[in-house]
Structure formats: structure tokens, C-alpha cells
Motif scaffolding. Structure first.
Motif, short mmCIF file in Angstrom:
data_model
loop_
_atom_site.label_atom_id
_atom_site.label_comp_id
_atom_site.label_asym_id
_atom_site.label_seq_id
_atom_site.Cartn_x
_atom_site.Cartn_y
_atom_site.Cartn_z
N ALA A 157 0.82 -1.21 0.00
CA ALA A 157 0.00 0.00 0.00
C ALA A 157 0.85 1.26 0.00
O ALA A 157 0.53 2.25 -0.67
CB ALA A 157 -0.93 -0.01 1.21
N SER A 158 1.95 1.25 0.74
CA SER A 158 2.80 2.44 0.83
C SER A 158 3.42 2.80 -0.51
O SER A 158 3.48 3.98 -0.89
CB SER A 158 3.91 2.21 1.87
N ILE A 159 3.87 1.80 -1.25
CA ILE A 159 4.55 2.06 -2.52
C ILE A 159 3.57 2.39 -3.63
O ILE A 159 3.94 2.93 -4.68
CB ILE A 159 5.45 0.86 -2.90
N LYS A 160 2.29 2.10 -3.42
CA LYS A 160 1.28 2.50 -4.41
C LYS A 160 1.01 4.00 -4.36
O LYS A 160 0.32 4.54 -5.22
CB LYS A 160 -0.03 1.74 -4.16
N ALA A 161 1.58 4.66 -3.36
CA ALA A 161 1.36 6.10 -3.21
C ALA A 161 1.99 6.86 -4.37
O ALA A 161 3.06 6.51 -4.87
CB ALA A 161 1.97 6.58 -1.90
N ILE A 162 1.30 7.93 -4.79
CA ILE A 162 1.86 8.83 -5.79
C ILE A 162 3.11 9.47 -5.19
O ILE A 162 3.11 9.94 -4.06
CB ILE A 162 0.85 9.91 -6.19
N GLY A 163 4.18 9.47 -5.98
CA GLY A 163 5.45 9.98 -5.49
C GLY A 163 6.46 8.87 -5.27
O GLY A 163 7.66 9.12 -5.14
N TYR A 164 5.97 7.63 -5.28
CA TYR A 164 6.83 6.47 -5.06
C TYR A 164 6.73 5.47 -6.22
O TYR A 164 7.74 5.06 -6.79
CB TYR A 164 6.47 5.81 -3.72
N LYS A 165 5.49 5.12 -6.58
CA LYS A 165 5.31 4.12 -7.63
C LYS A 165 5.88 4.56 -8.97
O LYS A 165 6.27 3.72 -9.78
CB LYS A 165 3.83 3.79 -7.78
N GLU A 166 5.94 5.87 -9.21
CA GLU A 166 6.40 6.37 -10.51
C GLU A 166 7.87 6.07 -10.78
O GLU A 166 8.30 6.03 -11.95
CB GLU A 166 6.17 7.88 -10.61
N PHE A 167 8.65 5.86 -9.71
CA PHE A 167 10.10 5.69 -9.90
C PHE A 167 10.54 4.24 -10.02
O PHE A 167 11.67 3.98 -10.45
CB PHE A 167 10.85 6.38 -8.75
N TYR A 168 9.68 3.30 -9.67
CA TYR A 168 10.08 1.90 -9.75
C TYR A 168 10.41 1.47 -11.19
O TYR A 168 11.41 0.79 -11.42
CB TYR A 168 9.01 1.01 -9.12
N PRO A 169 9.59 1.84 -12.18
CA PRO A 169 9.97 1.50 -13.57
C PRO A 169 11.30 2.14 -13.98
O PRO A 169 12.06 1.53 -14.76
CB PRO A 169 8.80 2.06 -14.39
N TYR A 170 11.59 3.33 -13.47
CA TYR A 170 12.87 3.99 -13.77
C TYR A 170 14.03 3.20 -13.17
O TYR A 170 15.05 2.98 -13.85
CB TYR A 170 12.86 5.42 -13.22
N PHE A 171 13.88 2.73 -11.94
CA PHE A 171 14.95 1.95 -11.30
C PHE A 171 15.21 0.65 -12.05
O PHE A 171 16.34 0.15 -12.07
CB PHE A 171 14.58 1.65 -9.84
N ARG A 172 14.15 0.10 -12.66
CA ARG A 172 14.32 -1.16 -13.42
C ARG A 172 14.80 -0.91 -14.84
O ARG A 172 14.97 -1.86 -15.62
CB ARG A 172 12.98 -1.91 -13.46
N GLY A 173 14.99 0.34 -15.21
CA GLY A 173 15.48 0.67 -16.54
C GLY A 173 14.42 0.65 -17.62
O GLY A 173 14.74 0.63 -18.81
N GLU A 174 13.15 0.70 -17.23
CA GLU A 174 12.06 0.62 -18.20
C GLU A 174 11.68 1.98 -18.77
O GLU A 174 11.13 2.05 -19.88
CB GLU A 174 10.84 -0.03 -17.53
#
Length: 310
Positions: free
Chosen positions: A238-255
Motif C-alpha cells: 500500500a505504501s509504494i502505491k502512493a503517488i510519489g513512489y510508484k512512478e520511480f520503480y519502472p525507472y529503477f528497473r530501466g524501463e
């Protein structure tokens, strides 16, 4: 018991106004933002700082680790305890936030039930895997046709929850939701409350959002999210679904690129703010304050609130 609620979309200036008001009336503040309850999530949630608190006590901040799910039932019960404590000391509780569902749960003391046991949920999941989602949906149609008319047949999570609710409470979840809706329409609240929403012209709000995100990034937002990512916190939390956090996960994975992640964050935040405004406009009691017409002056805005409370 009396409470003052200062709500509004993200970047509308709730923190400054609430602290200014609290100092004038010797009040204490309860944060009703569903994400500021998490530790280690400071920049992305625009969590109030010690300096911004300016000596005013704040509650419901940094209560949970990011890997713990924050349920609205638990949140409501915690806030009720703080309201009771603050009122018992002769002070006023100021609720500050923009999470509409949580606000209504608190104001109207919404009744929640605990989930059924995990075995039954697993049983329904296995049933779906064996017979298909169509068969699961048929189960719902039999016990709660009203909910079946509102839930998409592909939304397995909501279908399972509705079936669970029926077998746990011997009542359909649609009946429960209807009773809670009428409770709100009747303004059936245990509190003597004053409800204010900070508002402004849409274009101005969007500009404030974009600027605030630029400041967040400059202050280390990406590093804050990366630390959570590196610690194994996943997107289904639930915490990572927050706006401000979920947007960067694809960036960290190189997507996606860094620039795309930032732009996605701005877009999602503006859309969220629009949904917040729509929510507040459909509530029965708020007094909307055009903060831009007051020049965003926290003293004038708090003066307006005081005049309307009196």
C-alpha cells in the motif's frame, strides 16, 4: 466533541493554514493523510517538518513501517483516540488532510468489519483458478445482485471481498454501503464539526503542484524512493502505491527514463488533485475557501475560518 477539518487537494497550503489556526486557538493537529502515517516516507508525502509544526503537536505521523498495510478501520480508531484525548484536555482537534474516504470514515464513524479468515479467501481464490472468474461472478450474482451490477466481472479482488462480507456478516455488502451512505447524507456524526476545503483556480493549482514536485526532487525524493526500492519494498504494498513512489520503480528497473518518471509523477499528482476536488464537491457540508483570492495569506485564511466557526 468538537473538531475542525481543514481539507483540500495536494499543494493547497493546508499545513501553513492549520498551524496558524492551531496557534490562535490553542489546538492540536491530527494528520488525516493515509500516507504520512508511514515512516521513512517524508519527501514524497510532503510530510510536515518539525520546523513547520512550529511547536504545535501533530499526531498520526510516522506510525507504521512502510511494509505494513494501513487499513482505514485501524486509522479511524486511532484518530478517534486522539480526538478524545485532545478534547479531554480542553483543546480542539484540527484534522488536516486530503484523503476523502478516510475523512468520511472519521467524521461519520463508518462501521468496518474485519476480513474473514485467510482460509476462506484462499478457498475462493482456488475456486476461481479451477472454475474461472465467470463462475466466481455467478456466486456474487446469487447472493448480492446489487453489488454484481456495480462490480466489473474481471475485478476478482472486489468480487471475493463482497462474497467474504456476506458469509461473515450474513448481510450483503451493498446493504452495508447503503446504510453508511444514508448515515452521511443525514449528517449523522458523533462530532460537532466544522469542515473547510482550501480551493483555488485549477490552472494555478496545477502550477503549484509542478513547482512543488521540482522542489521535492531537488530535496532528494528520488534517493528516498530508491532506498525503499533497495530494501525490497514492492509495488504491491500500500505504501509504494502512493503517488510519489510508484512512478520511480519502472525507472529503477530501466524501463523508463528519469525525465519520464518525473513527468509521470506530475501528471499523476495533477489527476489525483482533480479527483480530490471532485470528491469534496460531492460532500454535503464543506465550506470552500478560495485561497488564491486571499493571496494565500495564512493569517487571513485562518481569520476566515475563525469567523465561520463563531
Amino acid at each position: 466533541m468538537s473538531v475542525i477539518l481543514i481539507a483540500g487537494p495536494t499543494a493547497s497550503g493546508k499545513t501553513d493554514v492549520s498551524v496558524t489556526l492551531a496557534k490562535k486557538i490553542d489546538a492540536e493537529i491530527i494528520c488525516t493523510d493515509s500516507m504520512q502515517v508511514y515512516k521513512r516516507m517524508n519527501i514524497g508525502t510532503a510530510k510536515v517538518t518539525k520546523e513547520e509544526m512550529d511547536g504545535i503537536k501533530h499526531y498520526m505521523i510516522d506510525k507504521l513501517e512502510p511494509n505494513v498495510n494501513c487499513s482505514v478501520a485501524w486509522f479511524k480508531d486511532e484518530v478517534k483516540k486522539y480526538i478524545n484525548d485532545i478534547n479531554s484536555r480542553g483543546k480542539t482537534a484540527i484534522l488536516v488532510g486530503g484523503t476523502g474516504f478516510y475523512i468520511n470514515a472519521i467524521l461519520f464513524d463508518t462501521t468496518f468489519t474485519q476480513d474473514t479468515n485467510k482460509d476462506y479467501k484462499q478457498e475462493l481464490t482456488e475456486f476461481t483458478n479451477k472454475f474461472g472468474k465467470e463462475a466466481l461472478f455467478e456466486k456474487l450474482c446469487e447472493i448480492d445482485p446489487e453489488s454484481a451490477g456495480k462490480i466489473h466481472p474481471n475485478n476478482i479482488k472486489r468480487i471475493i471481498r463482497a462474497i467474504e462480507y456476506f458469509y461473515q456478516n450474513n448481510e450483503t455488502i451493498s446493504s452495508h454501503n447503503t446504510s453508511q451512505k444514508y448515515k452521511r447524507l443525514a449528517d449523522d456524526s458523533p462530532y460537532n464539526y466544522y469542515y473547510f476545503v482550501l480551493d483555488m483556480k485549477r490552472e494555478l493549482l496545477y502550477n503549484r503542484i509542478n513547482k512543488r514536485i521540482d522542489i521535492m526532487v531537488k530535496n532528494g525524493l528520488v534517493d528516498e524512493v530508491r532506498e525503499l526500492y533497495n530494501d525490497g519494498l514492492t509495488e504491491d504494498m500500500a505504501s509504494i502505491k502512493a503517488i510519489g513512489y510508484k512512478e520511480f520503480y519502472p525507472y529503477f528497473r530501466g524501463e523508463i527514463t528519469y525525465e519520464t518518471a518525473i513527468e509521470n509523477l506530475k501528471i499523476n499528482t495533477r489527476r489525483f488533485a482533480k479527483r480530490q476536488i471532485t470528491w469534496f464537491k460531492h460532500q454535503a457540508t464543506p465550506i470552500f475557501i478560495p485561497v488564491d483570492e486571499y493571496g494565500f495569506d495564512k493569517y487571513e485564511i485562518s481569520k476566515f475560518i475563525l469567523e465561520n466557526i463563531k
